[in-house]
Structure formats: C-alpha cells, structure tokens
Design a protein around this motif. Structure first.
Motif, PDB file in Angstrom:
ATOM      1  N   SER A 217       0.676  -0.998  -0.106  1.00  0.00           N
ATOM      2  CA  SER A 217      -0.022   0.270  -0.071  1.00  0.00           C
ATOM      3  C   SER A 217       0.838   1.345  -0.122  1.00  0.00           C
ATOM      4  N   PHE A 218       0.310   2.176  -0.842  1.00  0.00           N
ATOM      5  CA  PHE A 218       0.765   3.340  -0.538  1.00  0.00           C
ATOM      6  C   PHE A 218      -0.067   4.695  -0.660  1.00  0.00           C
ATOM      7  N   MET A 219      -1.291   4.569   0.045  1.00  0.00           N
ATOM      8  CA  MET A 219      -2.174   5.245   0.479  1.00  0.00           C
ATOM      9  C   MET A 219      -2.801   5.010   2.278  1.00  0.00           C
ATOM     10  N   ASP A 220      -1.910   4.185   2.451  1.00  0.00           N
ATOM     11  CA  ASP A 220      -2.162   4.509   4.233  1.00  0.00           C
ATOM     12  C   ASP A 220      -2.063   5.593   5.013  1.00  0.00           C
ATOM     13  N   ARG A 221      -2.578   6.521   5.098  1.00  0.00           N
ATOM     14  CA  ARG A 221      -1.684   7.749   6.148  1.00  0.00           C
ATOM     15  C   ARG A 221      -1.895   7.770   7.522  1.00  0.00           C
ATOM     16  N   THR A 222      -2.960   6.305   8.527  1.00  0.00           N
ATOM     17  CA  THR A 222      -2.717   5.592   8.979  1.00  0.00           C
ATOM     18  C   THR A 222      -0.908   5.444   9.949  1.00  0.00           C
ATOM     19  N   GLN A 223      -0.053   5.506   9.199  1.00  0.00           N
ATOM     20  CA  GLN A 223       0.957   4.944   9.399  1.00  0.00           C
ATOM     21  C   GLN A 223       2.451   6.039   9.708  1.00  0.00           C
ATOM     22  N   LEU A 224       2.859   6.543  10.842  1.00  0.00           N
ATOM     23  CA  LEU A 224       4.041   7.168  10.353  1.00  0.00           C
ATOM     24  C   LEU A 224       5.362   6.913  10.191  1.00  0.00           C
ATOM     25  N   ALA A 225       6.020   7.775   9.478  1.00  0.00           N
ATOM     26  CA  ALA A 225       7.273   7.175   9.206  1.00  0.00           C
ATOM     27  C   ALA A 225       8.415   7.737  10.063  1.00  0.00           C
ATOM     28  N   PHE A 226       9.021   7.335  10.802  1.00  0.00           N
ATOM     29  CA  PHE A 226      10.546   7.686  11.664  1.00  0.00           C
ATOM     30  C   PHE A 226      11.702   7.322  11.124  1.00  0.00           C
ATOM     31  N   LEU A 227      12.721   7.771  11.254  1.00  0.00           N
ATOM     32  CA  LEU A 227      13.752   7.817  10.816  1.00  0.00           C
ATOM     33  C   LEU A 227      14.282   7.397  12.716  1.00  0.00           C
ATOM     34  N   ASN A 228      15.267   5.857  12.596  1.00  0.00           N
ATOM     35  CA  ASN A 228      15.375   5.569  13.839  1.00  0.00           C
ATOM     36  C   ASN A 228      16.567   4.774  13.137  1.00  0.00           C
ATOM     37  N   GLU A 229      17.694   5.626  13.848  1.00  0.00           N
ATOM     38  CA  GLU A 229      19.121   4.124  13.772  1.00  0.00           C
ATOM     39  C   GLU A 229      19.293   4.038  12.381  1.00  0.00           C
ATOM     40  N   GLY A 230      19.181   5.580  11.356  1.00  0.00           N
ATOM     41  CA  GLY A 230      19.178   5.021  10.072  1.00  0.00           C
ATOM     42  C   GLY A 230      18.343   4.091   9.195  1.00  0.00           C
ATOM     43  N   GLU A 231      17.392   3.749   9.882  1.00  0.00           N
ATOM     44  CA  GLU A 231      16.951   3.160   9.561  1.00  0.00           C
ATOM     45  C   GLU A 231      14.921   3.334   9.420  1.00  0.00           C
ATOM     46  N   VAL A 232      13.924   3.605   8.503  1.00  0.00           N
ATOM     47  CA  VAL A 232      12.739   3.903   9.037  1.00  0.00           C
ATOM     48  C   VAL A 232      11.556   3.022   8.764  1.00  0.00           C
ATOM     49  N   ARG A 233      11.407   3.238  10.231  1.00  0.00           N
ATOM     50  CA  ARG A 233      10.162   2.608  11.197  1.00  0.00           C
ATOM     51  C   ARG A 233       8.647   3.527  11.141  1.00  0.00           C
ATOM     52  N   LEU A 234       7.709   2.234  11.087  1.00  0.00           N
ATOM     53  CA  LEU A 234       6.562   2.783  10.939  1.00  0.00           C
ATOM     54  C   LEU A 234       5.916   2.161  12.612  1.00  0.00           C
ATOM     55  N   VAL A 235       5.231   3.848  12.516  1.00  0.00           N
ATOM     56  CA  VAL A 235       4.762   3.940  14.261  1.00  0.00           C
ATOM     57  C   VAL A 235       2.838   3.936  13.500  1.00  0.00           C
ATOM     58  N   SER A 236       2.077   2.969  13.867  1.00  0.00           N
ATOM     59  CA  SER A 236       0.362   3.387  14.133  1.00  0.00           C
ATOM     60  C   SER A 236       0.106   4.832  14.715  1.00  0.00           C
ATOM     61  N   MET A 237      -0.870   5.288  13.927  1.00  0.00           N
ATOM     62  CA  MET A 237      -1.197   6.662  14.428  1.00  0.00           C
ATOM     63  C   MET A 237      -2.165   5.880  15.894  1.00  0.00           C
ATOM     64  N   PRO A 238      -2.731   5.411  16.394  1.00  0.00           N
ATOM     65  CA  PRO A 238      -2.871   4.050  17.833  1.00  0.00           C
ATOM     66  C   PRO A 238      -1.622   4.126  18.895  1.00  0.00           C
ATOM     67  N   GLU A 239      -0.577   4.129  18.471  1.00  0.00           N
ATOM     68  CA  GLU A 239       0.270   3.581  18.910  1.00  0.00           C
ATOM     69  C   GLU A 239       1.152   4.709  19.495  1.00  0.00           C
ATOM     70  N   LEU A 240       0.548   5.750  18.676  1.00  0.00           N
ATOM     71  CA  LEU A 240       1.890   7.273  19.277  1.00  0.00           C
ATOM     72  C   LEU A 240       2.052   8.181  20.214  1.00  0.00           C
ATOM     73  N   LYS A 241       0.753   8.535  21.006  1.00  0.00           N
ATOM     74  CA  LYS A 241       0.877   8.486  22.407  1.00  0.00           C
ATOM     75  C   LYS A 241       1.890   8.049  23.148  1.00  0.00           C
ATOM     76  N   SER A 242       1.641   6.332  23.194  1.00  0.00           N
ATOM     77  CA  SER A 242       2.334   5.230  23.857  1.00  0.00           C
ATOM     78  C   SER A 242       4.194   5.458  23.788  1.00  0.00           C
ATOM     79  N   LYS A 243       3.920   5.496  22.343  1.00  0.00           N
ATOM     80  CA  LYS A 243       5.809   6.225  21.874  1.00  0.00           C
ATOM     81  C   LYS A 243       6.471   7.358  22.699  1.00  0.00           C
ATOM     82  N   VAL A 244       5.103   8.540  22.540  1.00  0.00           N
ATOM     83  CA  VAL A 244       5.640  10.019  23.122  1.00  0.00           C
ATOM     84  C   VAL A 244       5.675   8.975  24.395  1.00  0.00           C
ATOM     85  N   ALA A 245       5.180   9.137  25.242  1.00  0.00           N
ATOM     86  CA  ALA A 245       5.021   8.618  26.546  1.00  0.00           C
ATOM     87  C   ALA A 245       6.084   7.749  27.016  1.00  0.00           C
TER      88      ALA A 245
END
Length: 160
Positions: free
Chosen positions: A94-122
C-alpha cells in the motif's frame, strides 16, 4: 516532459506516497523506469507536464510537477493516483495508508501506527527531536531542506 528530480525548482509541487513496507532492491530497480515513463507521459489537458518522480529511502514514492510550467489538473492528479494504485497491485503493498507514520530511527525507516503514537511519545521512544518523514509537505524545496524533519517542527508538535 521529464525533468531530472535533482533539477526541479524549489516551488515544484510534490506528492509523497509512503510504502507499507520497504521496497526490495529488485522492486526499486523495476519501479524506477516506470516512474520515469509516467513522468515523461504525465499531462494535463493534453499538454505535457514538466514533471519528475523518484524513490527515496527505499520506501517513499515522490511525484513532482513544476507548476510554473503547467499546473496539474484534477484529471492529471487522478491519473497519478491510478498509476500509484497499479504499483500497489503489482507489488502487493500500500502507498495510500495514512494511518502509519514514518520515523528515522538508527538510520532505518520505522513505521508507527497513529493509535501507537501517544504511547511511544509517553515512553520516550519518540520525542521532539525524532526525525519524521512528513508526507504532507507539498514542495520540492521543503523536501530538500527539511525532510525528514524533527517531529517537534511538524504537525506532530501537539504531542509534545
């Protein structure tokens, strides 16, 4: 009319599509000529657009158009979406899923789902300085200067 990606003017409009998984080297090798072919043939009301396309970070498909030379119409944007959908079907992703956010972590692109975002920030796994691939940017200059950008300087700033 195709223009090399690195020769786009800063104000060129971009559309960024994020793949649901990393593209393999073979897939990237197959997709790149299809991107150039699409950009070469992309038109608006019968007039060729001055456009380009590129794969970035093995995960992001970027279509671009120099709107000073000719704006993309609704029909031409629809054609680009059809092209991306064809790639989705061909490569089973899929190229159209906007519920996944991409972050650069240790040189690698990692996806975080919108529902997971708050807990990852916390948990401190994502903070203001974490690099975020903001697919909402809309011009080439911003793509070149601030992509990825710190999460705190994007629309995600409200989470910190």
């Amino acid at each position: 009319m195709y223009i090399p990606f690195d020769q786009l003017p800063p104000q060129a409009r971009v559309w960024i599509y994020q793949a649901s998984r990393p593209l393999t080297e073979v897939e990237q090798t197959e997709i790149k000529p299809a991107l150039e072919r699409f950009a070469t043939e992309w038109s608006s009301h019968g007039k060729g657009l001055q456009s380009s396309a590129e794969l970035l970070h093995g995960r992001f498909l970027v279509l671009a158009n120099n709107e000073e030379a000719g704006a993309a119409s609704g029909c031409s944007i629809d054609a680009s979406v059809r092209f991306v959908r064809e790639l989705e079907q061909q490569y089973k992703l899929s190229f159209m899923d906007r519920t996944q956010l991409a972050f650069l972590n240790e040189g690698e692109v990692r996806l975080v789902s919108m529902p997971e975002l708050k807990s990852k920030v916390a948990a401190g796994e994502i903070n203001r300085d974490t690099l975020y691939f903001d697919t909402l940017i809309n011009n080439y200059g911003e793509l070149q200067q601030a992509w990825p950008r710190s999460a705190g300087s994007s629309w995600l700033s409200r989470y910190f």
